[in-house]
Design an enzyme around this catalytic site. Sequence first.
Site, PDB file in Angstrom:
ATOM      1  N   GLU A   1      28.784  26.671  42.183  1.00  0.00           N
ATOM      2  CA  GLU A   1      27.954  26.416  40.970  1.00  0.00           C
ATOM      3  C   GLU A   1      28.339  24.997  40.221  1.00  0.00           C
ATOM      4  O   GLU A   1      27.629  24.069  39.714  1.00  0.00           O
ATOM      5  CB  GLU A   1      27.875  27.525  40.261  1.00  0.00           C
ATOM      6  CG  GLU A   1      26.819  27.359  38.922  1.00  0.00           C
ATOM      7  CD  GLU A   1      25.114  27.314  39.605  1.00  0.00           C
ATOM      8  OE1 GLU A   1      25.104  27.694  40.689  1.00  0.00           O
ATOM      9  OE2 GLU A   1      24.226  26.915  38.802  1.00  0.00           O
ATOM     10  N   ASP A   2      29.703  25.043  39.989  1.00  0.00           N
ATOM     11  CA  ASP A   2      30.316  23.956  38.891  1.00  0.00           C
ATOM     12  C   ASP A   2      30.922  22.927  39.428  1.00  0.00           C
ATOM     13  O   ASP A   2      31.563  22.038  38.993  1.00  0.00           O
ATOM     14  CB  ASP A   2      31.234  24.673  38.120  1.00  0.00           C
ATOM     15  CG  ASP A   2      30.333  25.915  37.460  1.00  0.00           C
ATOM     16  OD1 ASP A   2      28.936  25.708  36.886  1.00  0.00           O
ATOM     17  OD2 ASP A   2      30.868  26.969  36.915  1.00  0.00           O
TER      18      ASP A   2
ATOM     19  N   ASP B   1      33.765  39.130  37.024  1.00  0.00           N
ATOM     20  CA  ASP B   1      33.395  37.817  36.308  1.00  0.00           C
ATOM     21  C   ASP B   1      32.846  38.303  35.146  1.00  0.00           C
ATOM     22  O   ASP B   1      33.172  37.464  33.895  1.00  0.00           O
ATOM     23  CB  ASP B   1      32.387  37.035  37.283  1.00  0.00           C
ATOM     24  CG  ASP B   1      31.750  35.801  36.546  1.00  0.00           C
ATOM     25  OD1 ASP B   1      32.623  35.165  36.036  1.00  0.00           O
ATOM     26  OD2 ASP B   1      30.638  35.731  36.748  1.00  0.00           O
TER      27      ASP B   1
ATOM     28  N   ASP C   1      33.282  66.414  17.740  1.00  0.00           N
ATOM     29  CA  ASP C   1      34.027  66.325  18.975  1.00  0.00           C
ATOM     30  C   ASP C   1      34.058  64.869  19.182  1.00  0.00           C
ATOM     31  O   ASP C   1      33.465  64.130  20.232  1.00  0.00           O
ATOM     32  CB  ASP C   1      33.414  66.957  20.218  1.00  0.00           C
ATOM     33  CG  ASP C   1      31.834  66.708  20.124  1.00  0.00           C
ATOM     34  OD1 ASP C   1      31.432  66.117  19.218  1.00  0.00           O
ATOM     35  OD2 ASP C   1      31.369  67.015  21.350  1.00  0.00           O
TER      36      ASP C   1
END
Length: 724
Positions: free
Chosen positions: A76-77, A139, A260
């Site tokens: 993607e990057d 992620d 509780d």
Amino acid sequence: MIRQFELVERVHSYDPGADEDVLNRAYVYGLKKHGTQLRASGDPYFSHPVEVAGILAEMRLDTSSIVTGLLHDTLEDTDATRDELARLFGEEVARLVDGVTKLSRLEVQSESTKEAENLRKLVLAMSTDIRVLLVKLADRLHNMRTLHHIKEAPRRKRIARETMDLYAPLASRIGMEKVKRELEELAFKELNPDGRDSVLARLGYLKEKGEQIVPQVEAELASTLLEGGLVAQVSGREKTPYSIWRKMQQKNVSFEQLADIMAFRIIVADIAQCYQALGLLHGRYQMLPQRFKDYISVPKPNGYRSLHTGVIGPHGQRIEIQIRTADMQEQAERGVAAHWVYKQGRPSTDAPQYAWLRSLIEILDKSSNAEDFLEHTKLEMFQDQVFCFTPKGKLISLPRGATPIDFAYAVHSQVGDTCVGAKINGRMLPLRTQLTNGDQIDIVTSKAQTPSPTWERFAVTGKARAAIRRFVRVRQREQYLQLGRSLLEKTFDEEGYQVTEKGLDGVKANFKQASAEDLIANVGAGLTGAREVLMAVYPGLKQQRKPPAGGAEVVPIGRPRGKAKPRDPAGKENGQIALTGLIPGMAVHFARCCHPLPGDRIVGIVTTGKGVTIHTIDCATLESFSEAPERWIDVGWEGMGDGSAAYTGRLKITVANQPGSLSSLSTVIARHEGNISNLRIVNRSMDFFDMVIDVEVADVRHLADITAALRATPAINAVERARN
Ligand code: MN
């Protein structure tokens, strides 16, 4: 940032056979590819994939998953390609990275594309290999841990919302409770910081008051078990702020009522000891019956096994206790990852999680609707709600039992007010249909439509009900005004007067009304008699008219006045029976188009200046009033006729053109106590003639008797009720 050798060491600690070389190459490759890119925090970008790989190592996943973690953002990057990844790291890694990349792209689009479709794609994408989902969860976990570095608040909120709605339930669904809890807490911090702070402050206060209570209870529980001969590991913890908050919301209780807030976990050697421990604790402390759950004999669908119980603990506080074996604990914390088998290189597929995934994929393949997926994941924690989609994919949440009316008002008041129908998943269905998860609703609107009072019966949301009620009140007043005006006009007219605003204004105080209009509405609602108003305006008038019996002013028009005589002149004035649903004093006419008879289903139409005209429910004339629903009145008969032939029924008859046929017709009708008031031949041929006759009858049964008798007569070919 975790260093290269640290990561390798971590993986080796649980998987001594892990391929060190591929881990090293992936680390260096990722470092180079992300180069000088930076995170929102200012850290080098590569610190993120490394942390993700670290989380995956904590989950003790296989080498391919760790490598995928290191490379998950390269497609993607960076300029990396799938082919390159396949060449350098193998097809398996390339496929996994590609899968994670696709999931990440969905996130970016999720605001603009159809959400249901996205969720479905998400599952399909992840289902190719569960490791895709595990890497995606790692992620998301790291991104949530570093969420505060993102400057734009709306983006932070969106990510947190998505985490809460989709990723935390998904983690839960595959049994990863630890990941789920952390995701929820991090999302809660972003979505509702005030709520979280208030829970934390309260927890802090309680801690000060009852210092060291957790260790004390731990010790007590352990010694109780030991006295019974059980060596167990007891650990106590406070519940997380989000789980406390959610409980307060779901059960609608205050913090004080929610005693509780402490939970204790007891780990024993085997299943028999689980039940033994349960018996010892129940013998010693008072149990809270609704809290006991046996997930050992009936595991949760995600494979979770444990005994749950709630008791009034050693310090008189309600506490929650989970009893399980070490194996069950491992399963509960690590879920699907607990089933990882490294030696074979492929995960074992008989774990319950895989059964769930398999059935899910089958359902999605077959049905192409997202309902079941939603039911199992996103909606797990919202059992009292249904989630539906607009045609544009916007998700609308409604209470269970909601109908398209609720949906329409949830979209916009205007949409609700003008709603005429609803397409649910492409099919036109009634507005009272209860919505189910994942339904896509397309509301059909029309400017001519207004809310119907009947909607209130199947609207469940406050917003819809309030809007309908408001509208009905306004409409009812309009109807009362219209009726009141026509009643007054008629009454005044009979005495040769005219209704004037001035006249009414002068007497409104006599009737305790604030305005002339209020007085008219009051007359329309039947609370004040029109004649009383007339007498007040013209006090000199004498009470000449005697009020009709029962206060109802019935004007029989259904039969020609004067022509026909009632069968029993000694009976009621004209033998007509009262109608239900009418306002007393209202003038009533029977429509000449359909000749309603007692027993027919009928409806009233308000006609200005003429009162109400009664039609049969299937009368074609009604169509011309379909644009004016405010003129319709729901009416009915107060019982059947009393035998008096007070109503006119109209029949269409086909008679053989032969001597004596007309006389047999009239004989049959007379024998059945009907009276022919009118006869018209509409069509004449060589063999037959068609005629329309009006018969005076008591009710619809009477007419049906006559019809049957006529049909049995040889000279008569066909008989039917005339409609217009
Ligand atoms: Mn990432």
